[in-house]
Structure formats: structure tokens, C-alpha cells
Design an enzyme around this catalytic site. Sequence first.
Site, mmCIF file in Angstrom:
data_model
loop_
_atom_site.group_PDB
_atom_site.id
_atom_site.type_symbol
_atom_site.label_atom_id
_atom_site.label_comp_id
_atom_site.label_asym_id
_atom_site.label_seq_id
_atom_site.Cartn_x
_atom_site.Cartn_y
_atom_site.Cartn_z
ATOM 1 N N LYS A 93 0.706 -1.218 -0.327
ATOM 2 C CA LYS A 93 -0.187 -0.155 -0.152
ATOM 3 C C LYS A 93 0.919 1.659 0.078
ATOM 4 O O LYS A 93 1.991 1.176 0.685
ATOM 5 C CB LYS A 93 -0.824 -0.033 1.462
ATOM 6 C CG LYS A 93 -1.662 -0.703 1.190
ATOM 7 C CD LYS A 93 -2.912 -0.700 2.624
ATOM 8 C CE LYS A 93 -4.060 -2.055 2.822
ATOM 9 N NZ LYS A 93 -4.748 -1.826 1.218
ATOM 10 N N ARG B 37 -9.911 -11.402 2.310
ATOM 11 C CA ARG B 37 -10.533 -12.682 1.718
ATOM 12 C C ARG B 37 -10.810 -13.953 1.809
ATOM 13 O O ARG B 37 -10.690 -14.903 1.669
ATOM 14 C CB ARG B 37 -11.733 -11.964 -0.018
ATOM 15 C CG ARG B 37 -10.491 -12.183 -0.648
ATOM 16 C CD ARG B 37 -10.624 -11.487 -1.760
ATOM 17 N NE ARG B 37 -11.339 -9.878 -2.141
ATOM 18 C CZ ARG B 37 -11.091 -8.801 -2.649
ATOM 19 N NH1 ARG B 37 -11.689 -9.430 -4.460
ATOM 20 N NH2 ARG B 37 -11.061 -8.025 -2.843
#
Length: 498
Positions: free
Chosen positions: A279, A353
Site C-alpha cells: 500500500k 477474503r
Amino acid sequence: MEFSIKSTSPGQMKSGCAVVGVFESRKLSAAAAALDRLAKGYLSTIVQRGDMDGKPGTTLLLHNVPRAACERVLLVGLGSAAEFGEKRYREAIAAAIKTLNATGAAEASLHLTELAAVKRDIKWRVAHAVAVAREVAYRFDNMKSKPEGAQPALRRLTLGASDKSALRRATAGLEQGLAVAHGVSLAKDLGNLPPNVCTPTYLAEQARELARRYRMKVTVLEREDMEKLGMGALLSVARGSAQPPKLIVLEHRGGAKSQKPVALVGKGITFDTGGISLKPAPEMDEMKFDMCGAASVLGTLKAAGEMRLAMNVVGIIPTTENMPGGRATKPGDIVTTLSGQTVEILNTDAEGRLILCDALTYAERFEPAAVVDIATLTGACVIALGHVASGLFANDDALGRELLAAGDTAHDRAWHMPLWDDYQELLKSNFADFANIGGRPAGSVTAACFLARFTKKFKWAHLDIAGTAWKSGKDKGATGRPVPLLTQFLLNRAGRGK
Ligand code: BES
Ligand code: MN
Ligand code: ZN
């Protein structure tokens, strides 16, 4: 802060401060009017002079009100009587508590709970007053070397119930409001802790603590256990981290043995760097909040334990850091999930996920009546819904509606998003069964579609709390959401919602 309930009219009760409401156009609430009669028109004179116009958010503190047994009176503006509702009610309580905290009053009697204009009954009004009061009083200064600012004097709050018949319902509201507030407070504390303290190991310790305190069953799966089971997706996220991953299972068994449990599955990424798909640096500190789903599961179980909820609830928390490193998962890596399905990891930043899918498959063994997962899953959900509503996805409409209704009652709202199969093709992979990302369009939907491939065997809903679990900017901090929604959902299922 301590809370109690009384049905005495304001002014007749000895207290540090009586809090009563004033509507716009100089209309006193019933409690204010009673006080005004006792004081022979003292309050109406002040209102007529225009010193308190009843505008929402305004307050006026009065001393030595004639014939009143209380030391002070706090007038709180309620806005127009016609437009008064749940939101204004909560804002009025917040304004009252903030002003009270700035006075010297150690205790006060809050008569805003008697406002029938809210169109919710006394139980709801009391529960929400407690929740808002605790919200305003919340501080997180555990990590400061010394406490900042003076401690507010306010210690005890008596909530008004208009008559004796309302006392029983008000007491139930107090019990539920406190349980929710304590759950929210735990979820906030865990979210706000720095990521060097709140690690997967720390979360497991917290679960053990809850188990001890509320006689729940706790199981913590270690890396070796996950390897044996074949949780290849969860383990792939943990590869770059020096902190050991955990799968925490916390069981509240308040119902009959034969009753199928509700399973709550919370994303517990204690820090999300993005992994090799790193990120950008700005605001990366906020990725310590990436375990707020897990925190909400622990908070909700605390509330369930405190209320001795007569039903079975299983909390399942997959938890790890998502870090880059020489051993970390790379874009292009293919892993085998616990379900046997293979996943091509095209972006290591879509890690939530990956840990959830194995936890959801693991949930099958509890034969759940329903499964709800809670996750700070996608930035796309923040773009879609901002910081007001959580995103709700469900493979069962009735379950979806139940959660929406619980969110409305708890003032912790969610909004139903689509989960149509049409979106599934976006997850196509040339090399594995499917990929872990679907590109930029409908990012929160494709994330939910990924999870849907692991939840075919039970009724399932997914709450994307990326926009609602914490606040950024000067009020940076965890919100404790969606503990109020989840607790209300459980209460409704246990027949204690009304
Ligand atoms: N934890 C983040 C989601 C997130 C980002 C929540 C910003 C709140 C604010 C999640 O793990 C993530 O990084 N998601 C990616 C998915 C993408 C790579 C498909 C995202 O949303 O950018
Ligand atoms: Mn991520
Ligand atoms: Zn994440």
C-alpha cells in the site's frame, strides 16, 4: 459512569442537575413543563425572553431554580416538535452529556428519556440514552504516559421513566443498553490499540479472557493445526509475517444443546501493509483497524455473555498480519483453500477474503443456522456508501432483511448491495479456479462474490464495514460498529428484541 432509573418528576428529585428538553417555538417538553409549574413559570419566562430558543444542539445551564430540589437545571434544545425523531433524540442526549461533563455536577437526572415524541418506546429510549452517554464519555488514553485533561465530574446518571408502569421496560432497556455499550467499548479499545500490541496472539488472549469471564468455550488453532486442515488461503496471507497467525473460536452456549448456532466470522488482519502489493505510505497507520471485524465479534460475544443470551453463538476469527518479506506470497501464486478450490492471488492486498474463505469453510462444522461475516474488506465500499452505512450482502433475503432491520433499530445501519451471479465472471482466472480480485468496477461486490463461493452450504450474510468501523482525521478512532447491529440481531433472534 453509573446508571439507574427513576420515575419521579424533575425538581422533586434531589440531584446535581435535572436535564429537560425544550422544542423550537418555545414549547416545553412534558418534564420541562412540570418543572416550570413547580418554579411558577421561571422556565417559560427564560424561554419567552429568547435565552433558549430550542434549536437542536443548544443547551442552557440554570442555577437556583425556585422550589426545585435539584442544584441545577439543564435545558436542551430539541428542534421542531414535528421533525423530532431518533436522530434528534440521540443528538440531544449527546449535547446534554457533553454540557454536563463541563459542569461540576457529579450526578444528574436525565428526563429526555421521557420524550414520547421519539416514537420509540421507553426501552429503546433508555437503551439508546445509555449507548450515547457511553459514546460521549469514551476515552482511549491507555497509551499516554499520563492522562490528559481533567476527569469529568459526572459519575452517576439517573434516567427518567414517566411512570411506574414504564419501570420494568426501562430496566430491560438499561440492561441491554449497558451490554451493547460494553461490547462497543471493547471493540473500540481493540481497534484503537497499536498494531505492535494488538497482534493475533493478543486477540487470542482477549478471547480466552472473555471465555473465562463468561464461561464460554475457547479454541485457538495454531499454524500447525491450520496446515493439517489445509487452510492454504489463510496461511498464504501469514507467510510474510513474524507474528504467528491464529484461528480463534469462541462459543457462547446459552441455548438448548440441539439449537443450531449463529456463527459470526470476523476479519482479524491486525495490520494490512498490502503485502508484496504494498500500500502507499499515507494513512497506512489506519490499517491497524483492519481487525475491526474481529473486534466486533468479540464485542458482540461480550454483550451476549453479559446479557446471558439464551441462544448459541459461535465467534470465528481468522487473524494474522499482512506483511511483505522474502517468504511472503507473491502476485501470481496459487493456493488451495480449505474448501479444495484453488485461487490465483493476483493482488496480495486483497487478503481479507483469503483469510475469511477458510474461516467460512471451517464454520460448516458447526452446522450453523446462519453465518454472518464482518470485515473491513474493500476501499470500494467506502466509495459506494461513505461512512454512514455498512455494505450488506446476503445469499438469503430473509437473513438480509433481518440484519437491515436490526441495524435500523440499533441506529447502526447497513444497506443491501447486489450479489448476482452476473458479477462472478469478473473473478475469472486463466490458471486457477478463480482469482482473488475482479478489477476496479464493483470492487465491494466482487469481494462478496468471492466469499459467496465458500458459503453455499448455509444461510450467509456479509457486512463490509470498511467505511463504518473507524473514523479518520482529528477524531481518528474505532467506532465499535457493527456491535449494536449484531447484538440487536441476536436479541431479535432470542425473542428479546421488542
Ligand atoms: N483492508 C483493506 C480494505 C480497506 C482499504 C478498508 C481502505 C478501508 C480503507 C483490504 O484488505 C484491501 O486492501 N482491499 C483492496 C482490494 C483490492 C486490492 C482488490 C482495496 O480495497 O483496495
Ligand atoms: Mn488489503
Ligand atoms: Zn485488509
